[in-house]
Design a protein around this motif. Structure first.
Motif, PDB file in Angstrom:
ATOM      1  N   SER A  51       0.630  -0.630   3.377  1.00  0.00           N
ATOM      2  CA  SER A  51       0.838  -0.190   1.806  1.00  0.00           C
ATOM      3  C   SER A  51       0.371  -1.783   1.267  1.00  0.00           C
ATOM      4  CB  SER A  51       2.084   0.045   1.328  1.00  0.00           C
ATOM      5  OG  SER A  51       2.994  -1.316   1.600  1.00  0.00           O
ATOM      6  N   SER A  56       0.250  -3.920  -2.543  1.00  0.00           N
ATOM      7  CA  SER A  56       1.102  -4.541  -3.749  1.00  0.00           C
ATOM      8  C   SER A  56       0.325  -5.589  -4.214  1.00  0.00           C
ATOM      9  CB  SER A  56       2.452  -4.823  -3.423  1.00  0.00           C
ATOM     10  OG  SER A  56       3.143  -3.773  -2.991  1.00  0.00           O
ATOM     11  N   TYR A  66       0.726  -3.489  -9.184  1.00  0.00           N
ATOM     12  CA  TYR A  66       1.328  -2.400  -8.571  1.00  0.00           C
ATOM     13  C   TYR A  66       2.028  -2.492  -7.265  1.00  0.00           C
ATOM     14  CZ  TYR A  66      -3.265  -2.527  -6.005  1.00  0.00           C
ATOM     15  OH  TYR A  66      -4.098  -3.165  -5.083  1.00  0.00           O
ATOM     16  N   ARG A 125       1.183   0.640  -2.804  1.00  0.00           N
ATOM     17  CA  ARG A 125       0.254   1.908  -2.939  1.00  0.00           C
ATOM     18  C   ARG A 125      -0.187   2.361  -1.652  1.00  0.00           C
ATOM     19  NH1 ARG A 125      -4.709   0.576  -6.903  1.00  0.00           N
ATOM     20  NH2 ARG A 125      -2.949   1.242  -8.391  1.00  0.00           N
ATOM     21  N   ASN A 169      -1.966   5.705  -1.582  1.00  0.00           N
ATOM     22  CA  ASN A 169      -2.737   6.939  -1.641  1.00  0.00           C
ATOM     23  C   ASN A 169      -3.965   7.131  -1.165  1.00  0.00           C
ATOM     24  OD1 ASN A 169      -3.333   4.763  -3.544  1.00  0.00           O
ATOM     25  ND2 ASN A 169      -4.427   6.167  -4.945  1.00  0.00           N
TER      26      ASN A 169
END
Length: 181
Positions: A159, A161, A174, A177, A179
């Motif tokens: 992920s 960040s 963020y 993430r 996606n």
């Protein structure tokens, strides 16, 4: 402005089984390698100045896959190694509170990570950095920036960040993430 993208390493077999690794050197599994490749493709769309990694194999391998894609070298910073869990290494990650009571004291772990973060501020002003590290390291950084004692959101493997420092305060752009996977 200093921009840092915090990247959790790709999956290992121990991650998949929910087993504590701490500072034990475990390798990425096939899924973890694919995650690192997806991460590299996603991150290659932006400009980055350097890639920094924890010295553990799972983080280094993730960082190397990313760095090769964007034509950068990997720099190692020991401050961003995972928390040492002592006798809890190899046990299931069921009661994290219990596991936090063994191995490296949390206050020393946090201090180490923040020393590393301060080194980045001092040495890399106005740079865009990819920092490949571990879930607990990312949680320490984010809880510190949020002025919180606890941050229980899971940090997924591979992920992203993103945080920024404007010489006065930090901003979290963020968190976690995934996606692009």
């Amino acid at each position: 402005m200093l921009k840092i993208c915090l990247i959790r390493h790709g999956e290992t077999d121990w991650n998949a089984k929910g087993i504590i690794q701490g500072t034990l050197n475990t390798e990425l599994n096939n899924r973890g390698k694919q995650q690192a490749e997806s991460c590299a493709a996603y991150l290659s769309k932006e400009n980055w100045d350097l890639v920094i990694s924890s010295p553990l194999i799972r983080a280094m391998d993730t960082a190397t896959i990313i760095a090769n894609k964007i034509s950068l070298n990997v720099q190692i910073m020991d401050e961003f190694i995972e928390k040492h869990y002592g006798e809890a290494v190899g046990s299931p990650l069921i009661d994290k509170t219990l596991h936090d009571q063994v191995g490296e004291q949390f206050i020393l772990f946090k201090k180490r990570v923040l020393i590393g973060l301060n080194r980045l501020i001092e040495n890399y002003d106005n740079k865009n950095i990819l920092l490949v590290t571990h879930g607990d390291v990312i949680q320490v950084i984010l809880t510190t920036l949020l002025h919180s004692n606890e941050y229980n959101n899971k940090v997924n493997n591979a992920s992203l960040s993103e945080i920024e420092y404007n010489n006065v305060h930090w901003t979290i752009n963020y968190f976690n993430r995934i996606n692009y996977l």
